[in-house]
Scaffold this active site. Structure first.
Site, PDB file in Angstrom:
ATOM      1  N   LYS A   9      10.818  64.002 -24.104  1.00 31.11           N
ATOM      2  CA  LYS A   9       9.770  63.870 -23.012  1.00 31.11           C
ATOM      3  C   LYS A   9       9.378  62.443 -22.555  1.00 31.11           C
ATOM      4  CE  LYS A   9       6.969  66.839 -24.613  1.00 31.11           C
ATOM      5  NZ  LYS A   9       7.689  67.148 -26.174  1.00 31.11           N
ATOM      6  N   ARG A  84       1.001  73.105 -21.827  1.00 29.96           N
ATOM      7  CA  ARG A  84       1.669  73.720 -23.032  1.00 29.96           C
ATOM      8  C   ARG A  84       1.118  75.053 -23.384  1.00 29.96           C
ATOM      9  NH1 ARG A  84       2.255  68.005 -25.510  1.00 29.96           N
ATOM     10  NH2 ARG A  84       3.743  68.504 -27.288  1.00 29.96           N
ATOM     11  N   ARG A 120      10.791  58.741 -35.530  1.00 28.90           N
ATOM     12  CA  ARG A 120      10.241  57.956 -34.455  1.00 28.90           C
ATOM     13  C   ARG A 120       9.152  57.046 -34.800  1.00 28.90           C
ATOM     14  NH1 ARG A 120       7.792  61.830 -29.970  1.00 28.90           N
ATOM     15  NH2 ARG A 120       7.150  63.092 -31.901  1.00 28.90           N
ATOM     16  N   ARG A 153       3.954  58.049 -36.388  1.00 27.51           N
ATOM     17  CA  ARG A 153       2.589  59.011 -36.181  1.00 27.51           C
ATOM     18  C   ARG A 153       2.377  60.022 -37.450  1.00 27.51           C
ATOM     19  NH1 ARG A 153       4.196  62.003 -30.434  1.00 27.51           N
ATOM     20  NH2 ARG A 153       3.321  63.733 -31.555  1.00 27.51           N
ATOM     21  N   ARG A 164       4.458  72.348 -35.416  1.00 23.02           N
ATOM     22  CA  ARG A 164       4.393  71.823 -34.090  1.00 23.02           C
ATOM     23  C   ARG A 164       5.702  72.613 -33.072  1.00 23.02           C
ATOM     24  NH1 ARG A 164       5.158  65.906 -34.588  1.00 23.02           N
ATOM     25  NH2 ARG A 164       5.555  65.670 -32.141  1.00 23.02           N
TER      26      ARG A 164
HETATM   27  P1  ADP Z   1       8.651  63.704 -26.913  1.00 20.33           P
HETATM   28  O1  ADP Z   1       7.834  62.755 -26.054  1.00 20.33           O
HETATM   29  O2  ADP Z   1       9.440  64.645 -26.336  1.00 20.33           O
HETATM   30  O3  ADP Z   1       7.847  63.932 -28.180  1.00 20.33           O
HETATM   31  P2  ADP Z   1      10.111  60.911 -27.558  1.00 20.33           P
HETATM   32  O4  ADP Z   1      10.335  60.564 -26.143  1.00 20.33           O
HETATM   33  O5  ADP Z   1       8.856  60.420 -28.254  1.00 20.33           O
HETATM   34  O6  ADP Z   1       9.868  62.757 -27.620  1.00 20.33           O
HETATM   35  O7  ADP Z   1      11.492  61.027 -28.457  1.00 20.33           O
HETATM   36  C1  ADP Z   1      11.434  61.268 -29.948  1.00 20.33           C
HETATM   37  C2  ADP Z   1      12.239  60.639 -30.547  1.00 20.33           C
HETATM   38  O8  ADP Z   1      13.651  60.745 -30.249  1.00 20.33           O
HETATM   39  C3  ADP Z   1      11.981  59.091 -30.437  1.00 20.33           C
HETATM   40  O9  ADP Z   1      11.901  58.470 -31.649  1.00 20.33           O
HETATM   41  C4  ADP Z   1      13.055  58.605 -29.588  1.00 20.33           C
HETATM   42  O10 ADP Z   1      13.299  57.341 -29.504  1.00 20.33           O
HETATM   43  C5  ADP Z   1      14.049  59.496 -29.737  1.00 20.33           C
HETATM   44  N1  ADP Z   1      15.017  59.857 -28.802  1.00 20.33           N
HETATM   45  C6  ADP Z   1      14.515  60.229 -27.436  1.00 20.33           C
HETATM   46  N2  ADP Z   1      15.507  60.514 -26.646  1.00 20.33           N
HETATM   47  C7  ADP Z   1      16.809  60.586 -27.489  1.00 20.33           C
HETATM   48  C8  ADP Z   1      18.084  60.721 -27.132  1.00 20.33           C
HETATM   49  N3  ADP Z   1      18.488  61.217 -26.017  1.00 20.33           N
HETATM   50  N4  ADP Z   1      19.141  60.605 -28.128  1.00 20.33           N
HETATM   51  C9  ADP Z   1      18.687  60.152 -29.230  1.00 20.33           C
HETATM   52  N5  ADP Z   1      17.158  59.769 -29.644  1.00 20.33           N
HETATM   53  C10 ADP Z   1      16.425  59.896 -28.878  1.00 20.33           C
HETATM   54  P1  ADP Z   2       5.105  65.785 -28.964  1.00 24.89           P
HETATM   55  O1  ADP Z   2       5.871  64.733 -29.589  1.00 24.89           O
HETATM   56  O2  ADP Z   2       4.995  66.903 -29.859  1.00 24.89           O
HETATM   57  O3  ADP Z   2       5.411  66.170 -27.657  1.00 24.89           O
HETATM   58  P2  ADP Z   2       2.495  64.912 -27.857  1.00 24.89           P
HETATM   59  O4  ADP Z   2       2.293  63.665 -28.200  1.00 24.89           O
HETATM   60  O5  ADP Z   2       2.721  65.235 -26.676  1.00 24.89           O
HETATM   61  O6  ADP Z   2       3.777  65.324 -29.233  1.00 24.89           O
HETATM   62  O7  ADP Z   2       1.025  65.638 -28.430  1.00 24.89           O
HETATM   63  C1  ADP Z   2       0.642  65.560 -29.872  1.00 24.89           C
HETATM   64  C2  ADP Z   2      -0.447  66.535 -30.013  1.00 24.89           C
HETATM   65  O8  ADP Z   2      -1.525  66.142 -29.143  1.00 24.89           O
HETATM   66  C3  ADP Z   2       0.122  67.991 -29.939  1.00 24.89           C
HETATM   67  O9  ADP Z   2       0.731  68.283 -31.397  1.00 24.89           O
HETATM   68  C4  ADP Z   2      -1.062  68.564 -29.837  1.00 24.89           C
HETATM   69  O10 ADP Z   2      -1.777  68.519 -30.824  1.00 24.89           O
HETATM   70  C5  ADP Z   2      -1.861  67.498 -28.923  1.00 24.89           C
HETATM   71  N1  ADP Z   2      -1.423  68.019 -27.660  1.00 24.89           N
HETATM   72  C6  ADP Z   2      -1.023  67.149 -26.844  1.00 24.89           C
HETATM   73  N2  ADP Z   2      -0.948  67.665 -25.278  1.00 24.89           N
HETATM   74  C7  ADP Z   2      -1.311  68.917 -25.448  1.00 24.89           C
HETATM   75  C8  ADP Z   2      -1.802  70.001 -24.686  1.00 24.89           C
HETATM   76  N3  ADP Z   2      -1.137  70.116 -23.639  1.00 24.89           N
HETATM   77  N4  ADP Z   2      -2.279  71.175 -25.140  1.00 24.89           N
HETATM   78  C9  ADP Z   2      -2.866  70.985 -26.289  1.00 24.89           C
HETATM   79  N5  ADP Z   2      -2.522  70.345 -27.070  1.00 24.89           N
HETATM   80  C10 ADP Z   2      -1.901  69.032 -26.913  1.00 24.89           C
END
Ligand code: ADP
Ligand code: ADP
Ligand code: ZN
Length: 209
Positions: A9, A84, A120, A153, A164
């Protein structure tokens, strides 16, 4: 932008936001900023985040609405990681109207999610997202964009990622169905190279306007 923890995302939302000239609003980034600044909100959120649980709705909704009330969000914004829960979706609908959103749903299998989260790395300076294998920085531990230090993280340890995923499947997947019933979901195969995922996300938004 919806999808499981580590679905991609943030990676896609930051690029889409740059192309569209809209702010990228990530509730995870907002919580992490509160944590690192030691605010009261950060202290309240810490235990939930480190346990892989969702932060209670009232805290999330107040923080998010405060952020999107800023002038820079007046022409629209890209939400990453919100809503969420159904209560969060209801509150957004009450604010914006039922169909004022386009949901991009990134679909990625759980085993790929675990692999992505485990490698990550985030930049302390600009929140840029890296992966030790899939998207490594040019110099290990250093952000390509701003030169900031990279960190892992606390909640990306395998056992927290599993928590999660449980939260995602029980509390967030029903929200996708909630939006599907309103006809605003564009599903994207997130298990492709980032450029292909990006093209599919951009196509979703093209159809929406
Ligand atoms: P989210 O915001 O959904 O938690 P991130 O964008 O932080 O996800 O991506 C999670 C991890 O996966 C990061 O280390 C990122 O560099 C990697 N990643 C994201 N998109 C891809 C992809 N299409 N293929 C491989 N790795 C990816
Ligand atoms: P992810 O990689 O899982 O997408 P985020 O960076 O979006 O992680 O979120 C990290 C943490 O912050 C979540 O596991 C949760 O504890 C909290 N969080 C983020 N967004 C929300 C939301 N919309 N509602 C509740 N908790 C949230
Ligand atoms: Zn950086």
């Amino acid at each position: 932008m919806m999808g499981g923890p580590g679905a991609g995302k943030g990676t896609q939302a930051s690029r889409l936001a740059r192309e569209l000239g809209l702010p990228h609003v990530s509730t995870g980034d907002l919580f992490r900023a509160n944590l690192s600044q030691g605010t009261e909100l950060g202290e309240k959120a810490r235990g939930y985040m480190n346990g892989g649980k969702l932060v209670p709705d009232d805290l999330v909704i107040d923080m998010l609405f405060d952020r999107v009330s800023s002038d820079d969000c007046a022409a629209g914004y890209l939400l990453d990681g919100f809503p969420r829960t159904e209560a969060q979706a209801e509150s957004l609908a009450a604010r914006l109207g039922d169909t004022a959103v386009t949901v991009i749903n990134l679909e990625v299998p759980d085993e790929v999610i675990v692999e992505r989260a485990s490698g990550r790395m985030l930049c302390r300076g600009c929140n840029a997202i890296y992966h030790t294998t899939f998207n490594p920085p040019a110099n290990s531990g250093v952000c390509d964009t701003c030169g900031g230090g990279l960190y892992q993280r606390d909640d990306d340890q395998a056992e927290v990622v599993r928590e999660r995923l449980v939260a995602y499947h029980t509390q967030t997947a029903p929200v996708v169905a909630w939006y599907q019933a309103r006809g605003v979901v564009c599903s994207v195969d997130g298990n492709q190279v980032p450029d292909d995922v990006f093209a599919a996300c951009a196509a979703c938004l093209q159809e929406a306007v």
